[in-house]
Design an enzyme around this catalytic site. Sequence first.
Site, short mmCIF file in Angstrom:
data_model
loop_
_atom_site.label_atom_id
_atom_site.label_comp_id
_atom_site.label_asym_id
_atom_site.label_seq_id
_atom_site.Cartn_x
_atom_site.Cartn_y
_atom_site.Cartn_z
N SER A 42 0.84 -1.21 0.00
CA SER A 42 0.00 0.00 0.00
C SER A 42 0.87 1.26 0.00
CB SER A 42 -0.89 0.02 1.24
OG SER A 42 -1.81 -1.02 1.19
N ASP A 74 -6.97 -8.23 4.09
CA ASP A 74 -6.20 -9.12 3.20
C ASP A 74 -5.75 -10.40 3.91
OD1 ASP A 74 -6.50 -7.34 1.11
OD2 ASP A 74 -4.63 -6.30 1.53
N ARG A 121 -2.98 -14.29 -2.63
CA ARG A 121 -3.13 -14.59 -1.19
C ARG A 121 -3.78 -15.96 -0.96
NH1 ARG A 121 -1.04 -9.95 0.88
NH2 ARG A 121 -1.75 -8.04 -0.13
C1 S3P Z 1 -5.54 -1.30 -0.06
C2 S3P Z 1 -6.80 -1.37 0.46
C3 S3P Z 1 -7.56 -2.61 0.60
C4 S3P Z 1 -6.69 -3.85 0.46
C5 S3P Z 1 -5.70 -3.73 -0.67
C6 S3P Z 1 -4.82 -2.51 -0.48
C7 S3P Z 1 -4.88 0.01 -0.18
O1 S3P Z 1 -8.56 -2.65 -0.41
O2 S3P Z 1 -7.48 -5.00 0.30
O3 S3P Z 1 -4.89 -4.88 -0.75
O4 S3P Z 1 -3.66 0.06 -0.39
O5 S3P Z 1 -5.59 1.03 -0.06
P1 S3P Z 1 -9.98 -1.90 -0.20
O6 S3P Z 1 -9.69 -0.49 0.06
O7 S3P Z 1 -10.72 -2.07 -1.49
O8 S3P Z 1 -10.62 -2.61 0.94
#
Ligand code: S3P
Length: 445
Positions: free
Chosen positions: A27, A324, A398
């Site tokens: 992220s 996740d 995953r």
């Molecule tokens: C993320 C937010 C999550 C997560 C993804 C990364 C991010 O998704 O599942 O792997 O970096 O903002 P969502 O915001 O759709 O829940």
Amino acid sequence: MSYVPKPLSSTRSGPLSGQLTVPGDKSISHRALLFGALSLGTTRITGLLESEDVLNTAKVVSALGAPATKTKDVWQVQGRGLGGFQQPDVPLDFGNSGTGARLAMGVVAGQAVSVEMIGDESLSRRPMSRVLNPLKQMGLQVENKDRETLPLKLRGTVDLVPIEYELPVPSAQVKSAVLIAGLQATGTTTVIETEPTRDHTERMLRFFGAEITTAAGGDGKTRISVTGGQQMQGREVAVPADPSSAAFLAAAAVLVPGSDVTIEGVLINDTRIGFYKTLQEMGADLTYANKREEGGEQIADIRVRHSALKGVRVPPERAPSMIDEYPILAVVAAFAEGETVMEGLAELKVKESDRLAATAAGLEVNGVNARVEGDALIVVGSDRVSGGGVVATHLDHRIAMAFLVMGFASEKPVKVDDTSMIATSFPEFIGLLEKLGARFDAVAE
Ligand code: S3P
């Protein structure tokens, strides 16, 4: 070139032990590249995750006129600032990455460019209307109007209008796309969040010099506001180790008898560590040491030793902080005594695969008693998990990693039908586990 899946199986392994690091947080890596591109001057990034997803984002910002290149161990982005992007002459390819695609929509919305966004088969199935709806209100144009999935043709504008937007789903990606567009709009944009989601965008906006306010209301909602037109300056970003990747090693250590593993420098931001809290509640011997701050984020070394576990109820409000990690938690729960009830998992259905269904199917095929009830997943654990199944991974990294971890502690090997996608988030997964003493067997197909 046609896609060739790479199956692999994992086998009951001896004690896992060692001290290691995992690659940078996915992220934060995406955001460092995008914020670097939106700033003026050079951004230097250390610890960037070099996975397929993030490398696609690096190519995307380069195509938009903000070259991202690596010299020695440092990535550099030559930022173009607000309104400074160039018209790309290639489609923007996000591969498997929902984060890359959705955050980039917020970036492109505020630039005078017209882009085509494409992705792989999994990403092309994922809902984009959650991001397009607020961005269209702000002025983004979707040129292939009725589409709500990639491929999409989008036209941005330097005249974005600000909005006040309450998130209909607890999604950091949607929040981030709107805030990034808000930074480029004329006036103040507010996102209202009812459940806290990862806050890396808010932290990084501040870190790059933009003002952003976060106000918790008495109604339990948080209002996050950013005023457009703030030119950010390039920064030095140190990306901490990814807790979502570390989760697989922590799970392996907790499940394999005799194990003792330390993962160093892991991000322990409160919005990301629901999995570790849950492991502790299940009885895992998991401790944080050497807590410190790096680049505006808390990090720590996480030590995990093999432990006997009991089933727990994981409340729905914890879901965003471990969204996740449910596939790997479900695998852990298979080895815990009693039932583990995981509630509020609707968002799992729209990840790289329908993870709720894929996780339940993977458990079942390996002899684990599990069921889906509405948006909940219930796993009945046992100290003996038979394994021996072949798990369908549906292009989902995953799912592949979670079930390979199962095989280290189950009676028979666990085979996954494909491991290629692991490179989208954690290319070092197999090598690091082997280093700890885990065993894989390549499968001839
Ligand atoms: C993320 C937010 C999550 C997560 C993804 C990364 C991010 O998704 O599942 O792997 O970096 O903002 P969502 O915001 O759709 O829940």
